[in-house]
Motif scaffolding. Structure first.
Motif, PDB file in Angstrom:
ATOM      1  N   LEU A 128       0.747  -1.051  -0.077  1.00  0.00           N
ATOM      2  CA  LEU A 128      -0.079  -0.152  -0.038  1.00  0.00           C
ATOM      3  C   LEU A 128       0.797   1.108  -0.002  1.00  0.00           C
ATOM      4  O   LEU A 128       0.479   2.176  -0.800  1.00  0.00           O
ATOM      5  N   GLN A 129       1.869   1.336   0.822  1.00  0.00           N
ATOM      6  CA  GLN A 129       2.775   2.494   0.792  1.00  0.00           C
ATOM      7  C   GLN A 129       3.530   2.792  -0.597  1.00  0.00           C
ATOM      8  O   GLN A 129       3.705   3.794  -0.970  1.00  0.00           O
ATOM      9  N   GLN A 130       3.914   1.794  -1.128  1.00  0.00           N
ATOM     10  CA  GLN A 130       4.717   1.746  -2.470  1.00  0.00           C
ATOM     11  C   GLN A 130       3.683   2.311  -3.323  1.00  0.00           C
ATOM     12  O   GLN A 130       3.862   3.202  -4.307  1.00  0.00           O
ATOM     13  N   ALA A 131       2.203   1.743  -3.416  1.00  0.00           N
ATOM     14  CA  ALA A 131       1.258   2.358  -4.565  1.00  0.00           C
ATOM     15  C   ALA A 131       0.947   3.726  -4.165  1.00  0.00           C
ATOM     16  O   ALA A 131       0.953   4.395  -5.008  1.00  0.00           O
ATOM     17  N   ARG A 132       1.076   4.221  -2.884  1.00  0.00           N
ATOM     18  CA  ARG A 132       0.587   5.551  -2.436  1.00  0.00           C
ATOM     19  C   ARG A 132       1.793   6.535  -3.035  1.00  0.00           C
ATOM     20  O   ARG A 132       1.472   7.437  -3.636  1.00  0.00           O
ATOM     21  N   GLU A 133       3.034   6.019  -2.708  1.00  0.00           N
ATOM     22  CA  GLU A 133       4.263   6.804  -3.166  1.00  0.00           C
ATOM     23  C   GLU A 133       4.501   6.893  -4.604  1.00  0.00           C
ATOM     24  O   GLU A 133       4.779   7.845  -5.304  1.00  0.00           O
ATOM     25  N   GLN A 134       3.865   5.630  -5.389  1.00  0.00           N
ATOM     26  CA  GLN A 134       3.983   5.951  -6.817  1.00  0.00           C
ATOM     27  C   GLN A 134       2.670   6.470  -7.434  1.00  0.00           C
ATOM     28  O   GLN A 134       2.483   6.637  -8.794  1.00  0.00           O
ATOM     29  N   GLY A 135       1.725   6.869  -6.749  1.00  0.00           N
ATOM     30  CA  GLY A 135       0.631   7.638  -7.289  1.00  0.00           C
ATOM     31  C   GLY A 135      -0.555   6.697  -7.967  1.00  0.00           C
ATOM     32  O   GLY A 135      -1.245   7.055  -8.641  1.00  0.00           O
ATOM     33  N   LYS A 136      -0.357   5.395  -7.328  1.00  0.00           N
ATOM     34  CA  LYS A 136      -1.156   4.307  -8.121  1.00  0.00           C
ATOM     35  C   LYS A 136      -2.544   4.207  -7.429  1.00  0.00           C
ATOM     36  O   LYS A 136      -3.585   3.688  -7.999  1.00  0.00           O
ATOM     37  N   VAL A 137      -2.612   4.737  -6.316  1.00  0.00           N
ATOM     38  CA  VAL A 137      -3.690   4.563  -5.392  1.00  0.00           C
ATOM     39  C   VAL A 137      -3.903   5.987  -4.747  1.00  0.00           C
ATOM     40  O   VAL A 137      -2.837   6.740  -4.401  1.00  0.00           O
ATOM     41  N   GLY A 138      -5.096   6.416  -4.307  1.00  0.00           N
ATOM     42  CA  GLY A 138      -5.322   7.419  -3.232  1.00  0.00           C
ATOM     43  C   GLY A 138      -6.453   6.979  -2.340  1.00  0.00           C
ATOM     44  O   GLY A 138      -7.306   6.122  -2.595  1.00  0.00           O
ATOM     45  N   GLU A 139      -6.411   7.896  -1.323  1.00  0.00           N
ATOM     46  CA  GLU A 139      -7.665   7.878  -0.257  1.00  0.00           C
ATOM     47  C   GLU A 139      -8.719   8.643  -0.666  1.00  0.00           C
ATOM     48  O   GLU A 139      -8.578   9.490  -1.477  1.00  0.00           O
ATOM     49  N   THR A 140      -9.799   8.236  -0.236  1.00  0.00           N
ATOM     50  CA  THR A 140     -11.250   8.726  -0.556  1.00  0.00           C
ATOM     51  C   THR A 140     -11.966   9.078   0.777  1.00  0.00           C
ATOM     52  O   THR A 140     -11.630   8.228   1.767  1.00  0.00           O
ATOM     53  N   PHE A 141     -12.900   9.932   0.567  1.00  0.00           N
ATOM     54  CA  PHE A 141     -13.722  10.314   1.783  1.00  0.00           C
ATOM     55  C   PHE A 141     -14.585   9.029   2.173  1.00  0.00           C
ATOM     56  O   PHE A 141     -15.399   9.129   3.161  1.00  0.00           O
ATOM     57  N   SER A 142     -14.727   8.211   1.137  1.00  0.00           N
ATOM     58  CA  SER A 142     -15.678   7.133   1.339  1.00  0.00           C
ATOM     59  C   SER A 142     -15.124   6.061   2.514  1.00  0.00           C
ATOM     60  O   SER A 142     -15.720   4.933   3.000  1.00  0.00           O
ATOM     61  N   GLY A 143     -13.606   6.293   2.817  1.00  0.00           N
ATOM     62  CA  GLY A 143     -13.079   5.187   3.761  1.00  0.00           C
ATOM     63  C   GLY A 143     -12.344   4.201   2.896  1.00  0.00           C
ATOM     64  O   GLY A 143     -12.022   3.409   3.589  1.00  0.00           O
ATOM     65  N   TYR A 144     -12.528   4.004   1.628  1.00  0.00           N
ATOM     66  CA  TYR A 144     -11.924   3.083   0.821  1.00  0.00           C
ATOM     67  C   TYR A 144     -10.937   3.653  -0.079  1.00  0.00           C
ATOM     68  O   TYR A 144     -10.881   4.677  -0.576  1.00  0.00           O
ATOM     69  N   ILE A 145      -9.982   2.867  -0.243  1.00  0.00           N
ATOM     70  CA  ILE A 145      -8.858   3.488  -1.180  1.00  0.00           C
ATOM     71  C   ILE A 145      -9.226   3.098  -2.697  1.00  0.00           C
ATOM     72  O   ILE A 145     -10.167   2.268  -2.831  1.00  0.00           O
ATOM     73  N   ALA A 146      -8.741   3.842  -3.606  1.00  0.00           N
ATOM     74  CA  ALA A 146      -9.290   3.845  -4.802  1.00  0.00           C
ATOM     75  C   ALA A 146      -7.937   3.823  -5.900  1.00  0.00           C
ATOM     76  O   ALA A 146      -6.982   4.371  -5.574  1.00  0.00           O
ATOM     77  N   ALA A 147      -8.109   3.106  -6.973  1.00  0.00           N
ATOM     78  CA  ALA A 147      -6.992   2.854  -7.642  1.00  0.00           C
ATOM     79  C   ALA A 147      -6.809   4.215  -8.829  1.00  0.00           C
ATOM     80  O   ALA A 147      -8.020   4.663  -9.264  1.00  0.00           O
ATOM     81  N   ARG A 148      -5.770   4.465  -8.958  1.00  0.00           N
ATOM     82  CA  ARG A 148      -5.401   5.659  -9.888  1.00  0.00           C
ATOM     83  C   ARG A 148      -4.949   5.126 -11.174  1.00  0.00           C
ATOM     84  O   ARG A 148      -4.706   5.621 -12.246  1.00  0.00           O
ATOM     85  N   SER A 149      -4.472   3.598 -11.211  1.00  0.00           N
ATOM     86  CA  SER A 149      -3.665   2.940 -11.961  1.00  0.00           C
ATOM     87  C   SER A 149      -4.753   1.580 -12.318  1.00  0.00           C
ATOM     88  O   SER A 149      -5.095   1.093 -11.227  1.00  0.00           O
ATOM     89  N   ASN A 150      -4.839   1.370 -13.391  1.00  0.00           N
ATOM     90  CA  ASN A 150      -5.624   0.247 -13.873  1.00  0.00           C
ATOM     91  C   ASN A 150      -4.695  -1.155 -13.922  1.00  0.00           C
ATOM     92  O   ASN A 150      -5.551  -2.147 -14.332  1.00  0.00           O
ATOM     93  N   ASP A 151      -3.611  -1.152 -13.539  1.00  0.00           N
ATOM     94  CA  ASP A 151      -2.769  -2.586 -13.796  1.00  0.00           C
ATOM     95  C   ASP A 151      -3.562  -3.470 -12.755  1.00  0.00           C
ATOM     96  O   ASP A 151      -3.914  -3.278 -11.798  1.00  0.00           O
ATOM     97  N   ARG A 152      -3.238  -4.878 -13.213  1.00  0.00           N
ATOM     98  CA  ARG A 152      -3.470  -6.101 -12.486  1.00  0.00           C
ATOM     99  C   ARG A 152      -3.028  -5.955 -10.753  1.00  0.00           C
ATOM    100  O   ARG A 152      -3.802  -6.063 -10.013  1.00  0.00           O
TER     101      ARG A 152
END
Length: 89
Positions: free
Chosen positions: A5-29
């Motif tokens: 998760l930390q790597q994905a955050r640092e690479q901009g592949k995911v982000g936090e949302t106000f819904s309480g769930y993480i969301a993908a910014r990258s669509n790789d598998r």
């Protein structure tokens, strides 16, 4: 080695949302699998907290989401209430 998760955050592949769930910014598998795993664990945690406190699960998730967005580090992405991604400064 699997994406964390930390790597994905640092690479901009995911982000936090106000819904309480993480969301993908990258669509790789790898990112998609990570998001599903993290969100499944969060949903279970929210369910347990909601049951313990006799409140709706959605309320727990939204409260957590607000805190997670607020705690995001500079350079990480969060999705604003308008639905747009913003990189924290």
């Amino acid at each position: 080695m699997a994406l964390t998760l930390q790597q994905a955050r640092e690479q901009g592949k995911v982000g936090e949302t106000f819904s309480g769930y993480i969301a993908a910014r990258s669509n790789d598998r790898e990112t998609t699998a990570l998001v599903a795993k993290i969100n499944q664990a969060r949903a279970e945690s929210y369910r347990q907290l909601a049951a313990q406190n006799n409140v709706p699960q959605d309320d727990v998730a939204r409260l957590a989401g607000s805190k997670l967005v607020e705690r995001a580090k500079p350079g990480e992405y969060v999705r604003g209430v308008n639905g747009l991604w913003v990189q924290k400064h």
